[in-house]
Structure formats: structure tokens, C-alpha cells
Write a protein that holds these residues in place. Structure first.
Motif, short mmCIF file in Angstrom:
data_model
loop_
_atom_site.label_atom_id
_atom_site.label_comp_id
_atom_site.label_asym_id
_atom_site.label_seq_id
_atom_site.Cartn_x
_atom_site.Cartn_y
_atom_site.Cartn_z
N SER A 149 7.70 6.73 1.04
CA SER A 149 6.60 5.85 0.66
C SER A 149 5.61 5.79 1.82
O SER A 149 5.96 5.43 2.93
N HIS A 150 4.37 6.16 1.54
CA HIS A 150 3.30 6.11 2.55
C HIS A 150 2.66 4.74 2.52
O HIS A 150 1.85 4.43 1.64
N THR A 151 3.00 3.90 3.48
CA THR A 151 2.59 2.50 3.45
C THR A 151 1.32 2.21 4.25
O THR A 151 0.90 1.05 4.35
N GLU A 152 0.70 3.22 4.83
CA GLU A 152 -0.55 3.00 5.54
C GLU A 152 -1.63 2.59 4.55
O GLU A 152 -1.66 3.07 3.41
N GLU A 200 0.85 -1.19 0.00
CA GLU A 200 0.00 0.00 0.00
C GLU A 200 0.88 1.24 0.00
O GLU A 200 0.44 2.33 0.41
N GLY A 201 2.12 1.10 -0.48
CA GLY A 201 3.10 2.17 -0.37
C GLY A 201 3.14 3.11 -1.56
O GLY A 201 3.85 2.84 -2.54
N GLU A 202 2.41 4.21 -1.46
CA GLU A 202 2.49 5.24 -2.49
C GLU A 202 3.79 6.01 -2.30
O GLU A 202 3.95 6.73 -1.31
N LEU A 252 4.89 9.09 -7.81
CA LEU A 252 5.94 8.36 -8.51
C LEU A 252 5.54 6.92 -8.84
O LEU A 252 5.26 6.59 -9.98
N PHE A 253 5.50 6.05 -7.83
CA PHE A 253 5.18 4.65 -8.08
C PHE A 253 4.71 3.97 -6.81
O PHE A 253 4.95 4.45 -5.70
N GLU A 254 4.03 2.85 -6.98
CA GLU A 254 3.62 2.03 -5.85
C GLU A 254 4.79 1.14 -5.46
O GLU A 254 5.31 0.39 -6.30
N LEU A 255 5.21 1.26 -4.23
CA LEU A 255 6.37 0.53 -3.76
C LEU A 255 6.13 -0.97 -3.87
O LEU A 255 5.14 -1.49 -3.33
N PRO A 256 6.98 -1.70 -4.56
CA PRO A 256 6.78 -3.15 -4.64
C PRO A 256 7.25 -3.84 -3.37
O PRO A 256 8.04 -3.28 -2.60
#
Length: 493
Positions: free
Chosen positions: A399-402, A261-263, A459-463
Motif C-alpha cells: 500500500s502506497h500511503t504517501e 492515502e494508501g493505494e 486493488l483498493f484504498e487501504l482503510p
């Protein structure tokens, strides 16, 4: 890379797993990139806190499962009133905290009231804003009444920020966490590792592991050798750069490319000149080349995003075309903003590789349109204070992982300093809506507003690059919430 290959060859016959006929091992060492600033999920924004403690040491009324579903936890069941405002929770009756004290409805009331109090230090205090009253009906029954219906209330209670703590131990949870979970806190060697051990008095299904150590291994230079030598057996969120193909080809390991869920965003201080001008933020959006950033900062893995929303969500809208990579357009917008000759700004970067590597790439891209960025590396604790808390920054990368956290843009004290009444109205309506089709439409509207306003550089969704011993099972392949849930983890014989 050659050294890593030699280590792999030397270790092939001796590492990972047990010999035939021996019992499966019951210990595990996991690698983590960042060390948490403390160990209280209810008093900090750092994802690393939940990555150690969520579902392992602390539990809430509900919990989020590996597919993002809401599951019972300390609440065995619940009933919702017809008007959607009152939730009556039935609690499990045989639960004890790790210090031996009993868990009951008073602890739930204490935790929820503490989280929503005026002086609360909870990083997600907004999760509890809809609560009007919390009432203890009896030791195993709690009634929570909301100010208005909230479709996401049960989901919100599953966040790490909503775990239940006891009044006796809450003041010292940052250093000595006391929860109700299947593992107990054992030791924290600052700068090195955090150890948890099996809780023999756990109310639920016993875990298979007797001991788990979360060891701090910050980058590829330390992660790959640690895996190959057997010092660690798993990295649920690895950052190993160009060593990924080597690990994928090694039969001793399982390599899983999952979602989070990391934007990952270029965080922007929207009230600080010149970023308070829409044209400047639009120019930055046009100057960014997402593919180059993903290739250079995320091993070529990651889904481009154009707003603050996970592509795995059914309500996701692909808005990456809102501001396509166009240097000429970026320069034109800067001219419209009265900044034809460009400007200088700072870029504060936390220690994670995607930020440090991505920062170099973005600085180069913005330089092409006349924006000169001074890169300032900061440690994680300093980032939390300077950027997240004090808002002392121009640009940053994080990266916002909430989970499902688009509502953060409606918070007036949030570090983006973004303010748009139209967006706030959408979020307000979303909070009052339980119909899934209507919620999906509102989510789409919210995404579009953020994209149009170029609030941040999306940018991207953190894999999630998970690498672990092939004889391990039970680790999550995806991360619907920031967690390393060890409750189902075991070694195969």
C-alpha cells in the motif's frame, strides 16, 4: 476469539482510564504493525518512520493537517512572487533543536540542499526537483526560487521527507533522531518499541502527553489481546480481522473507520518479461476479483480502485470498470501474448496482513487463468531492499500511503519500471499548473493513462481502522499523510 472475549469480560471493570477524582493520565502506548527500519524521515521510504516521528519529533516549514490542509509549521508565514517562482519564508525565531542548538535559516538551507543533492538518499527526492536556489536572507528569512512554478510546492514541503534537520545531528538521525518537535526521542528497543517524551522547551503549544510508546504488535493475534488487556491503549491503524465486530460492540473502545492515502496495489515489474507485454498486465487486471480480495484481506472494508488515486480526492475517477473481472477475457489476452499455456512468476509479500492474506487470494485467482505464482514472504527490510531498491521481483503487494503520489509513475528509476512519455507530459504540465480546475483535469488524464496501461493491479484504498480507549481524544480519524500525530492527544478526566 473465545479467549479474547474472556479477557474482555475479565477486564471490564478495571481497565482504560482513571477513577473518578484522579487526574487524567499522561502516558500512552500505541500499537503499530511494522517497525521502522530506522528513524530518519529524510532517508527512507517506509511509512512506519513517519508514523512515529512526523509532527511529533520532526517538523518542516509547513505541515499537513488532519483534513489534508497545508498549515504553517517552522515557517510562520510566506509570500509568493507574482510569477509563482519565488517563495519567501518567515521562520519562527524561538525554536531550538532537541540537543539545544538553535534553529535558523541555515538549517532550512542545509535540509533542502541536502534533500535535492546529487547524492541524496531521500526517498522522495523528486519533491525537491523544482528548486533552483535556496538563499538565506537573514537568520529568520529564507528565499526559495523554483525553476518553474509548482502548484504543489507548499504541500510538498509538508511531507515527512521534507522535515528540517540540523547539520550537527543529521548523520546520526537514523538511530538518535534530533528534531524541533513537541516530543523528543527517548529510546528504541529494537524489535519491541520506540519511546518519545514531552519536549519541555518546545516553541509552540505544549502537548498533554508526557510519554508515548509505539509498540510493535504485528497482527490480530497480538493486537486484540493487547487492547483487551490494557497493554496498549490505541491502534491507529489496526488489522484485527474478524474481531472487528467484537471491538465495535465494546463500550470501552472507540472504533473509527476512516480513510487513508494508501493505494493498495499488485506491484508489477513492467520491464521484466512477460510483464513488459500490455496484454499480460491486462490479463492480470481481468483475473483480479477486487471484492474477494477486500473481503479476505481487509475485513471487507476498503474502496475498490482502478488507478493510483484516492477516492477521497475531488479529482478521483472511478476506473474500476476498465478491466472488469472476466476470466475468459484474461485467458484470451494471454493467448494473444503467446502465453496460452500460462506462465510462472514470483510474488514477494511484505509482512503486513493485507499483503500476506491478499497474496494468497490473488495467487488463487491468477491460477484460474494459468498464472502460477510462487509466494515468497519477506520481512519489511528485505522488501525495501529487494523490491523497492533493487527491483528484484516479478509481483508484490503493498500500500502506497504517501499523499497524492501519482507522480511516482513518472520517475525513471522507480521500482515499477514504467515508462510512458504521454504520462510524463501530463505530470510535467501538472507541476506547472496552479489553477485548480486545470489540475483536476490533468489528474483525471493521468489516472486514465495508468488504468489503460494496467501498470499495476489496482486493488483498493487501504482503510484506516482506528481503535482506541474511549477516554482518549485527539487521534486522527483519517490519514491524509502517513502519521500518528500526537500533538492534540489527551486523556479525558
Amino acid at each position: 476469539m473465545k479467549a479474547w472475549t474472556i479477557l474482555a469480560a475479565a477486564a471490564t471493570l478495571t481497565l482504560f482510564g482513571t477513577s473518578t477524582g484522579l487526574a487524567a493520565r499522561t502516558d500512552l502506548v500505541l500499537g503499530m504493525q511494522l517497525e521502522p527500519p530506522h528513524l530518519d524521515p529524510t532517508a527512507g521510504a517506509a511509512a512506519a518512520i513517519d508514523e512515529v516521528l512526523y509532527a511529533n519529533v520532526f517538523e518542516g516549514l509547513t505541515r499537513i493537517g488532519p483534513s489534508g490542509e497545508v498549515l504553517p509549521a517552522l515557517a510562520d508565514s510566506w509570500a509568493i512572487s507574482d510569477d509563482g517562482r519565488t517563495y519567501t519564508f518567515k521562520l519562527r525565531s524561538t525554536v531550538k533543536f532537541h540537543d539545544g542548538t538553535d534553529f535558523d535559516a541555515e538549517d532550512v538551507k542545509f535540509s533542502l540542499d541536502r534533500a535535492r543533492a546529487a547524492d541524496s538518499t531521500n526517498a522522495q527526492k523528486a519533491l525537491f526537483a523544482a528548486i533552483d536556489t535556496v538563499e538565506v536572507v537573514d537568520p529568520v528569512t529564507v528565499k526559495v526560487t523554483l525553476k518553474q512554478p509548482q502548484g504543489s510546492f507548499l504541500y510538498n514541503l509538508g511531507w515527512g521527507d521534507a522535515v528540517v534537520v540540523a547539520p550537527e545531528s543529521a548523520p546520526t538521525n537514523k538511530e538518535k533522531p534530533v528534531g524541533t518537535g513537541p516530543f523528543k526521542f527517548d529510546n528504541w528497543a529494537k524489535g519491541s518499541a520506540i519511546t518519545i517524551v514531552r519536549n519541555p522547551d518546545y516553541w509552540g503549544e505544549p502537548v498533554a502527553l508526557d510519554r508515548a510508546e509505539f509498540r510493535i504488535v504485528p497482527d490480530a493475534a497480538s493486537q486484540v489481546p493487547a487492547l483487551l488487556s490494557g497493554d496498549i491503549q490505541a491502534i491507529p491503524n489496526a488489522s484485527i480481522g474478524d474481531a472487528l465486530p467484537q471491538m465495535q460492540s465494546d463500550p470501552r473502545f472507540k472504533v473509527v473507520l476512516g480513510s487513508t492515502e494508501g493505494e493498495t496495489i499488485l506491484s508489477t515489474n513492467n520491464k521484466k518479461p512477460p510483464f513488459d507485454k500490455l496484454e499480460v498486465r491486462q490479463a492480470i487486471a481481468h483475473a483480479i476479483d477486487r471484492k474477494a480480495i477486500i473481503d479476505g484481506a481487509s475485513s471487507g472494508i476498503g474502496t475498490p480502485i482502478g488507478s493510483h488515486f484516492s477516492p477521497a480526492n475531488k479529482a478521483y475517477v472511478d476506473l474500476t470498470g476498465t478491466y472488469p473481472h472476466d476470466l475468459a477475457k484474461a485467458k484470451e489476452l494471454l493467448k494473444q501474448a503467446g502465453l496460452e499455456n500460462g506462465f510462472s512468476a514470483t510474488l514477494k509479500l511484505p509482512p503486513v496482513p493485507y499483503a500476506r492474506d491478499g497474496g494468497q487470494i490473488i495467487a488463487s485467482q491468477l491460477r484460474d487463468v494459468g498464472i502460477d505464482l510462487q509466494i515468497i514472504p519477506v520481512e519489511w527490510a528485505d522488501w525495501l531492499k529487494q523490491v523497492f531498491t533493487d527491483k528484484d521481483y516479478d509481483l508484490s503487494i503493498v500500500s502506497h500511503t504517501e499523499p497524492n503520489d501519482i507522480d511516482i509513475y513518472s520517475r525513471k528509476d522507480y521500482y515499477f519500471n514504467y515508462d510512458n512519455p504521454a504520462f510524463d507530459k501530463v505530470i510535467e504540465e501538472l507541476n506547472l499548473t496552479s489553477d485548480e480546475a486545470k489540475r483536476t483535469e490533468l489528474y483525471k488524464q493521468a489516472q486514465k493513462i495508468l488504468a489503460d496501461d494496467a501498470v499495476n493491479g489496482f486493488l483498493f484504498e487501504l482503510p484506516k481502522i482506528g481503535i482506541w480507549d474511549a477516554k482518549l481524544e485527539g487521534l486522527w480519524e483519517n490519514s491524509p499523510i502517513q502519521a500518528n500525530d500526537l500533538t492534540k492527544v489527551k486523556w479525558l478526566d
